[in-house]
Design an enzyme around this catalytic site. Sequence first.
Site, PDB file in Angstrom:
ATOM      1  CB  SER A 142      -0.854  -0.019   1.269  1.00 38.81           C
ATOM      2  OG  SER A 142      -1.418   1.239   1.500  1.00 38.81           O
TER       3      SER A 142
ATOM      4  CE1 TYR B  38      -3.768  -2.853   5.575  1.00 42.44           C
ATOM      5  CE2 TYR B  38      -3.312  -0.523   5.178  1.00 42.44           C
ATOM      6  CZ  TYR B  38      -3.597  -1.789   4.700  1.00 42.44           C
ATOM      7  OH  TYR B  38      -3.694  -2.000   3.347  1.00 42.44           O
TER       8      TYR B  38
ATOM      9  CE  LYS C  53      -1.398  -4.506   3.293  1.00 43.94           C
ATOM     10  NZ  LYS C  53      -1.739  -5.847   2.798  1.00 43.94           N
TER      11      LYS C  53
END
Length: 334
Positions: free
Chosen positions: A124, A148, A152
């Site tokens: 992302s 989050y 990643k």
Amino acid sequence: MRILVTGGTGYIGSHTVVELINNGYDVVVIDNFSNSKPIVLDKLKEITGKEIKFYEMDLCDSEKLREVFKKEDIDAVIHFAGYKAVGESVSKPLMYYRNNIDSTLSLLEVMSEFNIKKIVFSSSATVYGDPEKLPIKEDAKLSTTNPYGSTKLYIEGILKDLYVSDNTWSIAILRYFNPVGAHKSGLIGEDPNGIPNNLMPYIVKVANKELPSLNIFGNDYDTSDGTGVRDYIHITDLANGHIKAIDYVINNVGIDCYNLGTGTGYSVLEMVNAFKKTNKVEVPYNIVGRRDGDIAACYADPNYAYEKLGFKAEYGLDEMVESAFNYAIKNSKK
Ligand code: NAD
Ligand code: UDP
């Protein structure tokens, strides 16, 4: 060629399954429906005319995963499965680390055992944190501001370490900017549970009178109209980026990161106005304070994905807002 798609009934996964089938790939999907619904499989059949080979299972379950790899002759993997809500990751960090990292480790271990070493991973633009320079290139400094984003960044690191240990792997890390819109059939699209966090699904619910008005988080940023700027990319373009990436990993070894964006940033007000104009609807809004953790602007330099993968986004803003609303009207629970 048979591609295993983890998280294949989710928003990006389902659109990618369609494009994989359109491009002649065989597809096997794994999902545990933690954030998607079984009906997506029927819709995929309706769109593609093909029954989708599907396993309902948690990717963290290595034993079950081994069974899938034993039964199916998998050539490569596209790995979407994971939790993705930034706010929830702040309140439930352990749940995010456990699911996103465990599922990836389990997948990579089983792939190694079966000597399948080709993977496309969903990262992302969040790994760029608050970018120092715009547009953002792949070699920009990386940082995250929430669990989050950290999952990643850690998984990118795990993939890099794996490649260092065994350079017969072929790994494409795709850093998505802001996917929006829906398949042209209106059969699949973005369907978040509860009140949406992201801009486009929120606008859709306001336009559809499921929510009273949009809160615009700040109009005092250093941008053209003061509202936040992002690089919105049509979901079908994003899905097609995966076709380019899977073609590439099948034919080359190595590891690399690619931005998947359009290279154009739009402000929140530009999005609202485009939505109103194209769909001929009202989208009442209020300007409120900035949202914690938000940045002013974020858009991709998309050139590397073009040079190396031959990927270029084709759809414009009108098609993004039109397809998003079309899906909402066809699937409204009102
Ligand atoms: P999504 O939630 O719609 O899809 C993810 C799918 O994975 C869901 O169907 C969910 O049920 C499944 N899943 C989650 N954990 C699982 C597990 N342990 N085992 C099996 N299935 C599991 O999300 P999406 O928007 O399609 O995103 C796909 C990927 O792309 C995610 O990794 C997400 O972090 C990443 N991503 C998304 C965006 C975005 O804005 N949508 C942006 C950047 C990156
Ligand atoms: N945004 C907003 N109201 C909302 C949701 C989002 O004003 O209800 C703004 C947000 O501040 C940002 C842009 O819309 O400038 C995109 O937000 P989104 O959450 O969709 O994506 P992200 O911030 O993760 O890039």
